[in-house]
Write a protein that holds these residues in place. Structure first.
Motif, short mmCIF file in Angstrom:
data_model
loop_
_atom_site.label_atom_id
_atom_site.label_comp_id
_atom_site.label_asym_id
_atom_site.label_seq_id
_atom_site.Cartn_x
_atom_site.Cartn_y
_atom_site.Cartn_z
N PRO A 216 0.82 -1.23 0.00
CA PRO A 216 0.00 0.00 0.00
C PRO A 216 0.85 1.27 0.00
O PRO A 216 0.77 2.10 0.90
N LEU A 217 1.70 1.42 -1.01
CA LEU A 217 2.53 2.61 -1.16
C LEU A 217 2.45 3.08 -2.61
O LEU A 217 2.24 2.28 -3.52
N THR A 218 2.67 4.36 -2.83
CA THR A 218 2.71 4.89 -4.18
C THR A 218 3.99 4.41 -4.86
O THR A 218 4.95 3.98 -4.20
N SER A 219 4.01 4.49 -6.19
CA SER A 219 5.19 4.06 -6.93
C SER A 219 6.43 4.87 -6.54
O SER A 219 7.54 4.34 -6.42
N GLU A 220 6.23 6.16 -6.30
CA GLU A 220 7.35 7.02 -5.90
C GLU A 220 7.91 6.60 -4.54
O GLU A 220 9.13 6.49 -4.36
N ALA A 221 7.00 6.34 -3.59
CA ALA A 221 7.44 5.91 -2.26
C ALA A 221 8.09 4.53 -2.32
O ALA A 221 9.05 4.25 -1.60
N LEU A 222 7.57 3.67 -3.21
CA LEU A 222 8.12 2.31 -3.33
C LEU A 222 9.52 2.34 -3.92
O LEU A 222 10.41 1.60 -3.48
N GLU A 223 9.76 3.21 -4.90
CA GLU A 223 11.10 3.35 -5.47
C GLU A 223 12.08 3.88 -4.43
O GLU A 223 13.21 3.41 -4.34
#
Length: 363
Positions: A348-355
């Protein structure tokens, strides 16, 4: 004369008390409110707390070394059928996990994070039963095809059936043990009396031993005499570590800080650092899949298991389920139903936060 002096002194105390109360009532009252306090961002406050320089490092290091010399004694207590209960100021998470990884290598270890606000006790018992069953197959060298259908799956069983399996369906002469490490058995998610009864019954199972920590001053009130001396069979050890509650405090809102319900990459990194390298590897596979398949609803569990097995991160499905349970307890991973009906895992994280999370994991 002495009695008169004593009477005068007592009268003086009484007069001064009522005089102070009278003046206090007429004093100007403050109009300040709690809402007037300048509340800072939670992440900023946590960063400031993490930058506080530790003190007495040498003394604390010597203290931890003295505990490590007790590891053989603790392992002997477990073999004798006792449960270990660690208490004292400071986080004992690192100490317990170091003890399990160095002195309990011949046994299977199962971790319960009691500091989490919400814990699904049935899911915990299901995972524990799967670990125990997996060890039984290894010890007995029983082919999986010869297993009767009434022994699987555990997920469809009730709590009472799971406890009955853990307690009475196995060979009591077996030499293997499953050591359950419970961080904060007095945590908010485990304080319910019914859950404590379940844990006490687990502790009395023949092939299970409990190693737990407590931090709340009233923790002993959770148990009655039977639970302490017959089921848990506690052997108490005073092991103050003076270590900050870094991981445990992640799941509680800070005073004077804005609440933030969205899990950030920084919080996720803190949690992942406390997990094993294999668990981090499983999470990394899921994160990379989610970034490369952003249009999908998640990664199918079967695909995750196949990839993890190819990379030698897990050897069995129960082992993967154990990692997934820990991820779900920390709210790092969630499950949702795919359009074709199968369950998929997603972070449950955005792609930016996941990167950003993947970058910080490699540092």
């Amino acid at each position: 004369m002495e009695m008169n002096d004593a009477d005068d002194e007592e009268f003086g105390f009484s007069r001064n008390y009522f005089l102070a109360k009278e003046l206090g009532g007429s004093a100007v009252k403050s109009h300040s409110k709690l809402s007037d306090i300048n509340i800072v961002d939670e992440q900023e406050l946590r960063a400031a707390v993490s930058n506080i320089e530790p003190k007495h490092e040498k003394e604390i290091k010597d203290l931890i070394s003295s505990y490590k010399r007790l590891y053989p004694r603790w392992a002997f207590d477990l073999r004798c059928g006792l449960g270990l209960l660690m208490y004292g100021f400071g986080s004992k998470k690192t100490l317990l996990e170091d003890f399990a990884s160095t002195s309990l290598t011949e046994y299977s270890a199962f971790v319960i994070n009691g500091y989490l606000p919400t814990i699904n006790i049935k899911q915990v018992l299901t995972s524990l039963a799967e670990v125990l069953w997996d060890q039984l197959k290894i010890k007995r060298r029983t082919p999986s095809k010869s297993l009767s259908k009434d022994q699987q799956p555990f997920s469809s069983r009730s709590v009472e059936d799971l406890l009955a399996f853990l307690d009475g369906s196995e060979d009591r002469t077996s030499e293997f043990l499953v050591c359950v490490i419970i961080h904060n058995i007095d945590g908010p998610g485990l304080r319910d009396s019914e859950i404590q009864q379940y844990l006490a019954r687990v502790a009395s199972c023949p092939n299970i031993r409990i190693v737990a920590s407590i931090d709340h001053v009233n923790a002993p009130l959770l148990w009655d005499k039977k639970m302490v001396h017959t089921q848990f069979n506690w052997c108490w050890y005073h092991v103050p570590t003076f270590a900050p509650y870094k991981i445990e405090g992640t799941f509680f809102p800070l005073i004077l800080a804005h609440g933030n319900t969205t899990q950030t990459a920084k919080n996720a990194v803190i949690v992942l650092q406390s997990l094993t390298p294999n668990a981090q590897g499983v999470f990394k596979i899921l994160a990379e899949y989610q970034l490369s398949h952003s249009e999908e609803e998640g990664m199918p569990i079967d695909n995750l298991f196949a990839t993890c097995r190819e990379r030698f991160l897990v050897g069995s499905r129960p082992m993967l389920n154990s990692h997934l349970t820990e991820f779900k307890d920390h709210e790092l991973v969630k499950t949702r139903r795919h359009s074709d009906g199968q369950d998929c895992l997603y972070i449950p994280l955005t792609s930016e936060a996941l990167e950003k999370l993947l970058v910080e994991m490699t540092q």
